[in-house]
Design a protein around this motif. Structure first.
Motif, PDB file in Angstrom:
ATOM      1  N   PHE A  32     -13.058 -25.459 -31.513  1.00  0.00           N
ATOM      2  CA  PHE A  32     -12.698 -24.035 -31.441  1.00  0.00           C
ATOM      3  C   PHE A  32     -11.749 -23.517 -30.400  1.00  0.00           C
ATOM      4  CE2 PHE A  32     -13.644 -19.484 -30.186  1.00  0.00           C
ATOM      5  CZ  PHE A  32     -13.399 -18.669 -31.418  1.00  0.00           C
ATOM      6  N   GLY A  33     -12.044 -23.971 -29.096  1.00  0.00           N
ATOM      7  CA  GLY A  33     -11.122 -23.746 -27.945  1.00  0.00           C
ATOM      8  C   GLY A  33      -9.733 -24.390 -28.302  1.00  0.00           C
ATOM      9  N   GLU A  34      -9.903 -25.363 -28.864  1.00  0.00           N
ATOM     10  CA  GLU A  34      -8.538 -26.364 -28.895  1.00  0.00           C
ATOM     11  C   GLU A  34      -7.799 -25.362 -30.016  1.00  0.00           C
ATOM     12  OE1 GLU A  34      -5.968 -30.049 -28.729  1.00  0.00           O
ATOM     13  OE2 GLU A  34      -7.638 -29.605 -27.746  1.00  0.00           O
ATOM     14  N   SER A  35      -8.175 -24.779 -30.974  1.00  0.00           N
ATOM     15  CA  SER A  35      -7.569 -24.197 -31.823  1.00  0.00           C
ATOM     16  C   SER A  35      -7.137 -22.714 -31.709  1.00  0.00           C
ATOM     17  CB  SER A  35      -8.305 -24.328 -33.221  1.00  0.00           C
ATOM     18  OG  SER A  35      -8.736 -25.766 -33.736  1.00  0.00           O
ATOM     19  N   LEU A  36      -7.889 -22.026 -30.940  1.00  0.00           N
ATOM     20  CA  LEU A  36      -7.834 -20.336 -30.704  1.00  0.00           C
ATOM     21  C   LEU A  36      -6.590 -20.511 -29.702  1.00  0.00           C
ATOM     22  CD1 LEU A  36      -9.049 -17.726 -31.047  1.00  0.00           C
ATOM     23  CD2 LEU A  36     -10.154 -18.332 -28.653  1.00  0.00           C
ATOM     24  N   ALA A  37      -5.746 -19.529 -30.280  1.00  0.00           N
ATOM     25  CA  ALA A  37      -4.322 -19.371 -29.524  1.00  0.00           C
ATOM     26  C   ALA A  37      -4.335 -19.249 -28.113  1.00  0.00           C
ATOM     27  CB  ALA A  37      -3.681 -18.123 -30.383  1.00  0.00           C
ATOM     28  N   PHE A  38      -5.186 -18.561 -27.614  1.00  0.00           N
ATOM     29  CA  PHE A  38      -4.909 -18.570 -26.159  1.00  0.00           C
ATOM     30  C   PHE A  38      -5.643 -19.627 -25.231  1.00  0.00           C
ATOM     31  CE2 PHE A  38      -5.029 -14.291 -28.176  1.00  0.00           C
ATOM     32  CZ  PHE A  38      -3.832 -13.809 -27.461  1.00  0.00           C
ATOM     33  N   LEU A  39      -6.723 -20.022 -25.743  1.00  0.00           N
ATOM     34  CA  LEU A  39      -7.590 -21.078 -25.338  1.00  0.00           C
ATOM     35  C   LEU A  39      -6.902 -22.314 -25.472  1.00  0.00           C
ATOM     36  CD1 LEU A  39     -11.381 -20.219 -25.468  1.00  0.00           C
ATOM     37  CD2 LEU A  39      -9.814 -20.064 -23.538  1.00  0.00           C
ATOM     38  N   SER A  40      -6.087 -22.710 -26.641  1.00  0.00           N
ATOM     39  CA  SER A  40      -5.668 -23.885 -26.764  1.00  0.00           C
ATOM     40  C   SER A  40      -4.514 -24.266 -25.761  1.00  0.00           C
ATOM     41  CB  SER A  40      -5.017 -23.801 -28.135  1.00  0.00           C
ATOM     42  OG  SER A  40      -3.707 -22.929 -28.586  1.00  0.00           O
TER      43      SER A  40
END
Length: 179
Positions: A32-40
């Motif tokens: 999820f984190g790797e794929s979320l625009a800001f968190l990735s």
């Protein structure tokens, strides 16, 4: 900070080895984190996912629940990025951490314009594009169902590739060193 998660990948893998019941939730959160625009941009989790794939190869973990958790986490991260782009539009480029990478949105726009729905699938496999393609698809109002079909298909392939890569690497090491 969080951008150094690759440094912590071995500790995450060791934690999962010791606490196997946490494998699926951890893989979900990493994907999820790797794929979320800001968190990735802050969480490059691929090394931990490959390491967890090694654990699967060694027989300590079941592939199916970890793969499904990673796939759904990745798909939801991209879906949320798409939704943010849809709701906030072009001004989202001025929000941190995207504001520190002003080239991402224009590159993502060009990529989506050139490749269409296939950009969602291809973009999942390339770090900088993974951060911007779903967001750009939302900003420029890619049709929802086209986006989601490419999103979920690519998420299942991406998670499978990373986890299987760990399996393949493990087998190569065992073969090369006779273990």
């Amino acid at each position: 900070m969080l951008a150094e998660i690759d440094i912590y990948a071995p500790q995450l893998v060791d934690f999962v080895r010791t606490h196997e019941s946490w494998a699926a939730p951890i893989v979900f959160a990493l994907a999820f984190g790797e794929s979320l625009a800001f968190l990735s941009l802050l969480i490059p989790a691929w090394a931990a996912l490959v390491g967890i794939g090694v654990l699967i190869a060694k027989g300590g973990l079941s592939f199916w629940p970890v793969w499904i958790a990673g796939s759904i986490g990745a798909a939801l991260g991209d879906w949320l990025s798409y939704w943010v782009g849809l709701k906030l539009g072009p001004p989202v480029a001025h929000v941190w951490p995207l504001s520190r990478h002003p080239e991402l949105i224009p590159k993502g726009e060009k990529f989506v314009t050139n490749w269409g729905v296939l950009a969602i699938f291809i973009g999942r496999f390339f770090g900088p594009l993974r951060a911007s393609v779903p967001l750009v698809a939302g900003i420029f109002k890619m049709p929802y169902w086209r986006f989601q079909m490419a999103n979920f298909t690519s998420a299942f392939v991406w998670a499978g590739v990373l986890l299987t890569l760990g399996d393949v690497v493990s087998k190569i090491f065992r073969w090369a060193w006779g273990g």
